[in-house]
Design an enzyme around this catalytic site. Structure first.
Site, PDB file in Angstrom:
ATOM      1  N   HIS A  62     -15.988 -20.387  39.136  1.00  0.00           N
ATOM      2  CA  HIS A  62     -17.425 -20.286  38.428  1.00  0.00           C
ATOM      3  C   HIS A  62     -18.310 -19.975  38.992  1.00  0.00           C
ATOM      4  O   HIS A  62     -19.431 -20.311  39.767  1.00  0.00           O
ATOM      5  CB  HIS A  62     -18.256 -22.442  39.412  1.00  0.00           C
ATOM      6  CG  HIS A  62     -18.871 -23.421  38.643  1.00  0.00           C
ATOM      7  ND1 HIS A  62     -18.214 -23.951  36.901  1.00  0.00           N
ATOM      8  CD2 HIS A  62     -19.437 -23.288  38.630  1.00  0.00           C
ATOM      9  CE1 HIS A  62     -18.618 -24.247  37.037  1.00  0.00           C
ATOM     10  NE2 HIS A  62     -20.258 -24.388  37.581  1.00  0.00           N
ATOM     11  N   TYR A  95      -7.639 -31.043  28.076  1.00  0.00           N
ATOM     12  CA  TYR A  95      -8.287 -30.072  28.597  1.00  0.00           C
ATOM     13  C   TYR A  95      -9.389 -30.169  30.545  1.00  0.00           C
ATOM     14  O   TYR A  95      -8.396 -29.762  30.835  1.00  0.00           O
ATOM     15  CB  TYR A  95      -9.424 -29.472  27.612  1.00  0.00           C
ATOM     16  CG  TYR A  95     -10.368 -28.310  27.662  1.00  0.00           C
ATOM     17  CD1 TYR A  95      -9.571 -27.091  28.403  1.00  0.00           C
ATOM     18  CD2 TYR A  95     -11.118 -27.923  27.734  1.00  0.00           C
ATOM     19  CE1 TYR A  95     -10.389 -25.837  29.008  1.00  0.00           C
ATOM     20  CE2 TYR A  95     -12.077 -27.098  28.382  1.00  0.00           C
ATOM     21  CZ  TYR A  95     -11.848 -25.692  28.800  1.00  0.00           C
ATOM     22  OH  TYR A  95     -13.033 -25.061  29.024  1.00  0.00           O
ATOM     23  N   TYR A  96      -9.369 -31.014  30.205  1.00  0.00           N
ATOM     24  CA  TYR A  96     -10.143 -30.876  31.883  1.00  0.00           C
ATOM     25  C   TYR A  96      -9.273 -31.828  32.294  1.00  0.00           C
ATOM     26  O   TYR A  96      -9.331 -31.227  33.309  1.00  0.00           O
ATOM     27  CB  TYR A  96     -11.938 -32.227  31.937  1.00  0.00           C
ATOM     28  CG  TYR A  96     -12.800 -32.099  30.644  1.00  0.00           C
ATOM     29  CD1 TYR A  96     -13.295 -30.435  31.323  1.00  0.00           C
ATOM     30  CD2 TYR A  96     -13.165 -32.341  29.898  1.00  0.00           C
ATOM     31  CE1 TYR A  96     -14.182 -29.931  30.493  1.00  0.00           C
ATOM     32  CE2 TYR A  96     -14.740 -31.609  29.637  1.00  0.00           C
ATOM     33  CZ  TYR A  96     -15.039 -30.437  29.715  1.00  0.00           C
ATOM     34  OH  TYR A  96     -15.846 -29.648  29.317  1.00  0.00           O
TER      35      TYR A  96
END
Length: 370
Positions: free
Chosen positions: A177, A222-223
């Site tokens: 991130h 996806y998550y």
């Protein structure tokens, strides 16, 4: 073991599909370029939609010829610009800190809701990810973590490991991130860049597959798959890689059909022209002219005589009408050679509806085609 087996089977099948891509292609490059542009728009909308943007496909297509100053459209435009930036890169060149930061800068440029206070710069604060258990590393570690990520992303690996390479790099980037905002958009762009570097491009250099379609087909999946890999265990990594490879396999199977010009004419463009007539967007004679242009690729006025019989002057008026409707376009300004304008006027949205009927539209865009 079953999941592991599916991963292996699909990875090998992907290599077969990639090896066949372009070998027997009959779709002319001119059509592939137009379809490339259409899919570029679609994938930009998908990537923005994953982040909550509600810009529709039709608004994005219209913005090609009618600029839209809204923030939602700017976000879509930014993603398209970033994809074009990647297309202009040397596909065999390494990814660098500068490239990663530039993709971020382009992606968040001039945005408020989905922008970043420091475009093109790694975050200088610690962050938490909304609705996620994973806590990204401290901002003090970001540059070192990204250096390690780049070392991994730039590795030369056997062909059989390419897809797993991209999948793992995608997750690891999001795990780090590195930016305060825009990480999802940049991760999808970097996955495309890595696929391109691994040879997933068409014979004329256009993208053959875009991972964004995979994520748009199942946003929740996806998550969930990403979250499963956050603990960095083998089981979680296999779950994520299987999701990724399964989706890429399905997408490449569909895209391979676009190499067949008979399929493009009879299942995609032809039916879109039929829809155009049914909606009142073109007369039967105009549709006939569009079909001639579809088959011949480039036409002159004389080629359209079967659709527009009569004098040359009358034919010129009819052609001018198609140009004004953006259904035909000049090959070059002032020229007298024309081609079918797949994205112009009302034909572009009707192509999207046809793509939806064929199962090409990611699930996240289903509401747009209703």
């Amino acid at each position: 073991m079953a999941t592991d087996s599916e991963l292996i089977i699909r990875a090998f099948e992907l290599e077969r599909l990639r090896g066949n891509f372009g070998v027997t292609a009959t779709t002319p490059p001119e059509f592939l370029v137009s379809l490339h542009t259409l899919f570029q728009v679609l994938m930009s909308v998908v990537s923005a939609r994953i982040e909550g943007n509600r810009t529709t496909i039709y608004e994005a297509i219209r913005a090609i010829s009618e600029p839209d100053p809204s923030e939602g459209q700017r976000e879509v435009d930014n993603i398209q610009k970033a994809m074009s930036f990647i297309d202009q890169m040397d596909p065999e060149g390494p990814l660098t800190h500068a490239i990663v930061r530039e993709l971020h800068r382009i992606s968040v440029d001039n945005l408020t809701r989905e922008g970043d206070p420091n475009p093109g710069k790694y975050r200088g604060v610690d962050v938490e990810i909304s609705k996620a258990d994973h806590l990204p590393p401290s901002h003090l570690q970001v540059h070192a973590e990204m250096s390690d990520w780049l070392d991994f992303a730039n590795r030369s690996l056997p062909t059989s490991q390419h897809m797993l390479h991209v999948a793992i790099a995608h997750h690891r980037f999001l795990w780090i991130h590195p930016f305060r905002n825009g990480n999802g958009r940049v991760s999808r762009l970097l996955s495309y860049a890595m696929l391109r570097r691994h040879g997933f491009v068409s014979p004329i250099g256009l993208r053959a597959v875009n991972p964004t379609a995979v994520f748009g087909n199942d946003r929740d999946g996806y998550y969930a798959a990403l979250a499963a890999a956050d603990n960095l265990t083998n089981q979680g990594t296999v779950e994520w890689c299987t999701f990724f490879v399964r989706g890429i396999h399905t997408d490449l199977e569909r895209l391979s059909k676009l190499q067949d010009f008979d399929f493009v004419q009879n299942s995609l463009v032809g039916p879109a022209i039929d829809r155009l007539v049914a909606s009142g967007g073109a007369s039967l004679s105009e549709a006939y002219a569009l079909r001639i242009a579809m088959q011949k690729i480039l036409v002159r006025a004389g080629d359209l005589q079967p659709a527009f019989p009569g004098t040359a002057s009358q034919r010129s008026i009819a052609i001018r009408g198609l140009l004004e409707k953006n259904l035909l376009a000049q090959e070059r300004p002032g020229g007298r050679t024309y081609h079918l304008n797949l994205l112009g006027g009302r034909l572009g949205p009707l192509l999207v509806r046809q793509l939806d009927d064929l199962g090409y539209l990611p699930h996240i865009l289903k509401d747009d085609a209703g």
